[in-house]
Design an enzyme around this catalytic site. Sequence first.
Site, PDB file in Angstrom:
ATOM      1  N   GLU A  12       2.419 -12.972  -3.097  1.00 39.95           N
ATOM      2  CA  GLU A  12       1.860 -11.927  -3.964  1.00 39.95           C
ATOM      3  C   GLU A  12       2.428 -12.028  -5.384  1.00 39.95           C
ATOM      4  O   GLU A  12       1.720 -11.789  -6.365  1.00 39.95           O
ATOM      5  CB  GLU A  12       2.142 -10.551  -3.340  1.00 39.95           C
ATOM      6  CG  GLU A  12       1.324 -10.351  -2.058  1.00 39.95           C
ATOM      7  CD  GLU A  12       1.800  -9.180  -1.210  1.00 39.95           C
ATOM      8  OE1 GLU A  12       3.017  -9.088  -0.954  1.00 39.95           O
ATOM      9  OE2 GLU A  12       0.955  -8.368  -0.801  1.00 39.95           O
TER      10      GLU A  12
ATOM     11  N   ALA B  21       9.149  -9.861   0.742  1.00 35.10           N
ATOM     12  CA  ALA B  21       9.949  -8.661   0.547  1.00 35.10           C
ATOM     13  C   ALA B  21      11.153  -8.776   1.470  1.00 35.10           C
ATOM     14  O   ALA B  21      11.101  -9.461   2.503  1.00 35.10           O
ATOM     15  CB  ALA B  21       9.131  -7.429   0.901  1.00 35.10           C
TER      16      ALA B  21
ATOM     17  N   GLU C 133       2.753 -10.905   7.177  1.00 34.53           N
ATOM     18  CA  GLU C 133       3.189  -9.534   7.476  1.00 34.53           C
ATOM     19  C   GLU C 133       2.810  -9.067   8.866  1.00 34.53           C
ATOM     20  O   GLU C 133       3.517  -8.256   9.475  1.00 34.53           O
ATOM     21  CB  GLU C 133       2.613  -8.552   6.431  1.00 34.53           C
ATOM     22  CG  GLU C 133       3.271  -8.634   5.059  1.00 34.53           C
ATOM     23  CD  GLU C 133       2.666  -9.667   4.122  1.00 34.53           C
ATOM     24  OE1 GLU C 133       1.878 -10.520   4.592  1.00 34.53           O
ATOM     25  OE2 GLU C 133       2.971  -9.625   2.926  1.00 34.53           O
TER      26      GLU C 133
ATOM     27  N   GLY D  13       5.444 -11.106   0.071  1.00 40.08           N
ATOM     28  CA  GLY D  13       5.652 -10.682  -1.318  1.00 40.08           C
ATOM     29  C   GLY D  13       5.834 -11.853  -2.273  1.00 40.08           C
ATOM     30  O   GLY D  13       5.575 -11.721  -3.477  1.00 40.08           O
TER      31      GLY D  13
END
Length: 262
Positions: free
Chosen positions: A116, A68, A136, A113
């Site tokens: 993911e 992200a 993270e 992300g």
Amino acid sequence: MSSEPNVLLEIVEPSIYRLTINRPKALNALNRATIAELGAALATVAADHDARVLLVTGAGDKAFVAGADIRAMQDMSPIEGQGFARETMAVFRQLETLAIPVIAVVNGYALGGGCELAMSCDWIVAGENAVFGQPEVNLGLTPGFGGTQRLTRLVGRARALELITTGRQIKADEALRWGLVNHVFPAAQLMDEALTMARQIASKAPIAVRLSKEAVQRGQDLDLDNACQFEAQVFGLAFSTEDKREGVAAFLDKRTPSFSNR
Ligand code: HXC
């Protein structure tokens, strides 16, 4: 602001789509605009009855997606953060439940992300330079785009928790041993190998391919009895297709079938 689209969608060969996350200067980090474009691109693929396979990759030779967008998250409020996670999870679910097979072509970093996103595809092929991880905790964050759940389902609780709580990053060969990745190829050959796989799928009976994916996916969330019942229903449904008549006749006639997607 750049006028380049954040997501590129191309038909590389008849019925084979390729979607590229296109922010190479930020290692293809996912911000809200990119997620919205991803959702729109997936809707385009979903609406095309002739689509047979989707490849998902990242622009450049360094990253699939490095996570992200950390800069974009700097000033988000808790509610905005939660909204970003929810919006993205909905788009990743759209990807996961696309009727056709989706292959992640991981050409570098797949972190946070990005890991993911790759795990929301049906399977992953990786270049030798690929790196996977959920870092993270280095940022005071947790995975937020489904990583705690999909990683656990794919590699088991112990390995998922090791990666998530240490932030350790694993290379392609280790990801292969763990079963996170189906195949590893030299980086220069990765896209060609993914295309070869896509052509194989595109040559098969398209409705049978879509029904098979649906049976595997729905069955995963059911108990074995109900899952097998669903498989029997799907199997019966395949008998109603022209492609089943053609596939069986072609086998018996000792010729190559010509499928019509009907
Ligand atoms: C925003 C990013 C980025 C990211 C890299 N960049 N990752 N920008 N968000 N996730 C930017 C850098 O700031 C830099 O911009 C440029 O891309 C190149 O990156 P470098 O760090 O200079 O490259 P390198 O030294 O080769 O290191 C590569 C890297 C490192 C190891 C991948 O960039 C890195 O650790 N990135 C962060 C990975 C990460 O923590 N991902 C998880 C994010 S959290 P400039 O402008 O300086 O050139 C997450 C949570 C999901 O994903 C759930 C949210 C709800």
